[in-house]
Each structure stands twice: as structure tokens, then as C-alpha cells.
Design an enzyme around this catalytic site. Structure first.
Site, PDB file in Angstrom:
ATOM      1  CG  ASP A  27      -0.971  -6.590  -0.079  1.00  0.00           C
ATOM      2  OD1 ASP A  27      -1.473  -7.631  -0.524  1.00  0.00           O
ATOM      3  OD2 ASP A  27      -0.418  -5.739  -0.796  1.00  0.00           O
ATOM      4  CE  LYS A  55       1.487  -9.709  -3.247  1.00  0.00           C
ATOM      5  NZ  LYS A  55       1.377  -8.473  -3.986  1.00  0.00           N
ATOM      6  CG  MET A  76      10.681  -3.385   0.872  1.00  0.00           C
ATOM      7  SD  MET A  76       9.986  -3.832  -0.736  1.00  0.00           S
ATOM      8  CE  MET A  76      10.036  -2.258  -1.598  1.00  0.00           C
TER       9      MET A  76
HETATM   10  C1  LIG Z   1       6.302  -3.594  -0.334  1.00  0.00           C
HETATM   11  S1  LIG Z   1       6.740  -2.113   0.493  1.00  0.00           S
HETATM   12  C2  LIG Z   1       5.152  -1.349   0.586  1.00  0.00           C
HETATM   13  C3  LIG Z   1       5.227   0.122   0.843  1.00  0.00           C
HETATM   14  C4  LIG Z   1       3.857   0.753   0.980  1.00  0.00           C
HETATM   15  N1  LIG Z   1       3.126   0.686  -0.267  1.00  0.00           N
HETATM   16  C5  LIG Z   1       3.909   2.200   1.460  1.00  0.00           C
HETATM   17  O1  LIG Z   1       3.558   3.111   0.706  1.00  0.00           O
HETATM   18  O2  LIG Z   1       4.324   2.415   2.606  1.00  0.00           O
HETATM   19  C6  LIG Z   1       6.975  -2.695   2.137  1.00  0.00           C
HETATM   20  C7  LIG Z   1       8.017  -1.884   2.870  1.00  0.00           C
HETATM   21  O3  LIG Z   1       7.457  -0.643   3.265  1.00  0.00           O
HETATM   22  C8  LIG Z   1       8.038  -0.256   4.497  1.00  0.00           C
HETATM   23  N2  LIG Z   1       6.969  -0.177   5.496  1.00  0.00           N
HETATM   24  C9  LIG Z   1       5.668  -0.440   5.325  1.00  0.00           C
HETATM   25  N3  LIG Z   1       4.977  -0.181   6.453  1.00  0.00           N
HETATM   26  C10 LIG Z   1       5.876   0.253   7.357  1.00  0.00           C
HETATM   27  C11 LIG Z   1       5.785   0.733   8.700  1.00  0.00           C
HETATM   28  N4  LIG Z   1       4.618   0.776   9.345  1.00  0.00           N
HETATM   29  N5  LIG Z   1       6.910   1.136   9.312  1.00  0.00           N
HETATM   30  C12 LIG Z   1       8.093   1.123   8.668  1.00  0.00           C
HETATM   31  N6  LIG Z   1       8.241   0.687   7.396  1.00  0.00           N
HETATM   32  C13 LIG Z   1       7.157   0.273   6.754  1.00  0.00           C
HETATM   33  C14 LIG Z   1       9.079  -1.308   4.859  1.00  0.00           C
HETATM   34  O4  LIG Z   1      10.304  -0.897   4.286  1.00  0.00           O
HETATM   35  C15 LIG Z   1       8.512  -2.513   4.150  1.00  0.00           C
HETATM   36  O5  LIG Z   1       9.520  -3.479   3.915  1.00  0.00           O
END
Ligand SMILES: C[S@@+](CC[C@H](N)C(=O)[O-])C[C@H]1O[C@@H](n2cnc3c(N)ncnc32)[C@H](O)[C@@H]1O
Length: 248
Positions: free
Chosen positions: A34, A56, A171
């Protein structure tokens, strides 16, 4: 028939990748990953492996969900080790549960390898402990994307505002005005501390610290943008003490 490993890549810092996830990446035949998987984690992949970006970001799908699942099924029919690599943890807002169920229904063996979710790691690297004996004994992870129809529009903001001392929103940047309005009309003071952490655990990590009543304007003024988590609650006060010695 091969096997699909649903692996959490963690939030960005390659040091946060699990040992089990890393060794599977090193011997994978195919890796479907991803958009939020960081380049240093992608660099762990077996150089001989076929790498497919299913990325995505903000609704722009390079592969639709059904296409990704179909591809995993096809690859598992021809290869021994197929990795589905997802940012953070696959089962936290990562559709991992859906993908795993669909693969099992199609007769494919699947195993999940959890990862460190952004809500925990980005907050930690910003010096925000999600629980603290003085400030919080409960945490809720919630998606801020419900208004865009991505998740069931059933978030009970009032129950969350009243029942959880720390709220971690994934998100949520685009819907922040709506979320702030929901939480404040549910009884959270406009002075409640809030911290936003963008690209947490990566070298480009950025933080924006404020209060519920000021944060929307701060985001507008600074142009702060996704991907970020929001942490709401008194634990955010710890940022001023702990952020001085963060790992990045
Ligand atoms: C579709 S969700 C996936 C979350 C992921 N599965 C997890 O456990 O972190 C995507 C969201 O996770 C958060 N996110 C993912 N990586 C991030 C990072 N390195 N720093 C801050 N927020 C992050 C943001 O809110 C982003 O819009």
C-alpha cells in the site's frame, strides 16, 4: 498453492518493522503493498520478488479492493510466499479483516503478522503517551473518515467524548471541523488539548499542538495536511515535556 501473509509494515521507521514481517519480506515471491508503506521498509523486500503497488491515497485507487483480492488469489495459486504489506497494522483501519476473510473464502491459506499502528507510534514519537496515571486510563481509536462514506456512519461521538479520556483519530484531518464540532457539542471543553502528528516516525514527522477550540484555524493557517493522526485529551500536555527526547 502458496500462502498469503498479511503483514503490518508499521508507521514508517524501518526499526519498527517486526522481525517476523522482515524475514517474510526477505523471502517473499510477490509483495503487494500500500501507499503508506515507507521506502526503507520496501527496501527490505527480496530483490527477486515481484513488487506490485496497490497504493491508495485519498480515494485514488491504483487497484480497486476487489482487484487487489483477486490478484492475491491469483498470485497465491502460482507462488509459495505472497505478502500483502499494509501500513501500520493490517487490522486497524486497514481492511485487513475483509481481505483475510475473502482469501479464506476462496480457499487460500492466510496468516496475519501484526504491525505497530500509527496511532500508537506517531503519538509516542511526538512525546504523547496515550495513557498516563495522572491524565488518562482509557483510549479510543476512531476513524475520522465516516463523513466521506468510507466507514459506517455510526460513530457515536457523544459516547466517545464522554467515555474515553484519550481519543486517537485516524484519517481525520479533512473532517476536522466536523469532528471538533461533534466533540464540543458532546461536552468536550474547547480548551481540551489536541496534537496532530503527520508522517509520524519518519524523518519528515511534523506536529501541530493546540486546543479543540483553536486547532481548525491552526490547520488552515499552517496548511497542515494528511496523513496524520489526531490525539485528543489531557495526555497531549506531556508533549511539552517528552518531545525533547524523541527518537527522530
Ligand atoms: C487507511 S488508515 C491505515 C492505518 C494503518 N493500518 C495503521 O495501523 O496505522 C491511514 C491513516 O492512518 C494514519 N497514518 C498512517 N501512517 C501514519 C503516519 N506515519 N503518521 C501519522 N498518521 C499515519 C493517517 O491518519 C492515515 O490517514
Amino acid at each position: 498453492m502458496g500462502k498469503v501473509y498479511l503483514i503490518g509494515a508499521g508507521p514508517g521507521d524501518p526499526g519498527l518493522m517486526t522481525l517476523k514481517g522482515k524475514s517474510l519480506l526477505e523471502c517473499a515471491d510477490v509483495v503487494i503493498y500500500d501507499a503508506l508503506v515507507s521506502p526503507p521498509v520496501l527496501a527490505m523486500i527480496n530483490p527477486q520478488a515481484e513488487k506490485i503497488n496497490a497504493g491508495k491515497r485519498m480515494g485514488r485507487h491504483s487497484l480497486l479492493q476487489e482487484e487487489t483480492t483477486q490478484l492475491l488469489i491469483e498470485k497465491a495459486q502460482d507462488h509459495e510466499i505472497v505478502v500483502r504489506l499494509k501500513g501500520g497494522d493490517p487490522f486497524i483501519f486497514g481492511r485487513g479483516g475483509e481481505e483475510m476473510a475473502e482469501l479464506l473464502e476462496s480457499g487460500i491459506s492466510v496468516e496475519v503478522v501484526p504491525g505497530i499502528t500509527a496511532g500508537i507510534a506517531a503519538a509516542a514519537y511526538a512525546g504523547i503517551p496515550l495513557t498516563h496515571r495522572l491524565y488518562s486510563s482509557s483510549v479510543t481509536f476512531v476513524t475520522g473518515h465516516e463523513a466521506a462514506g468510507k466507514y459506517r456512519p455510526t460513530i457515536k461521538w457523544q459516547a466517545i467524548a464522554q467515555g474515553s479520556e484519550t481519543i486517537v483519530i485516524y484519517m481525520g484531518i479533512h473532517n476536522l471541523p466536523y469532528i471538533v464540532e461533534q466533540l464540543s457539542s458532546s461536552g468536550l471543553s474547547l480548551e481540551t488539548p489536541i496534537g496532530l502528528v503527520r508522517w509520524g516516525t519518519r524523518p519528515e514527522q511534523e506536529e501541530l499542538i493546540g486546543e479543540l477550540g483553536t486547532i481548525v484555524q491552526q490547520v488552515e493557517e499552517t496548511g497542515f495536511s494528511a496523513p496524520a493522526i489526531a490525539v485528543i485529551g489531557a495526555v497531549v500536555k506531556m508533549h511539552s515535556i517528552l518531545s525533547n527526547c524523541r527518537p527522530v
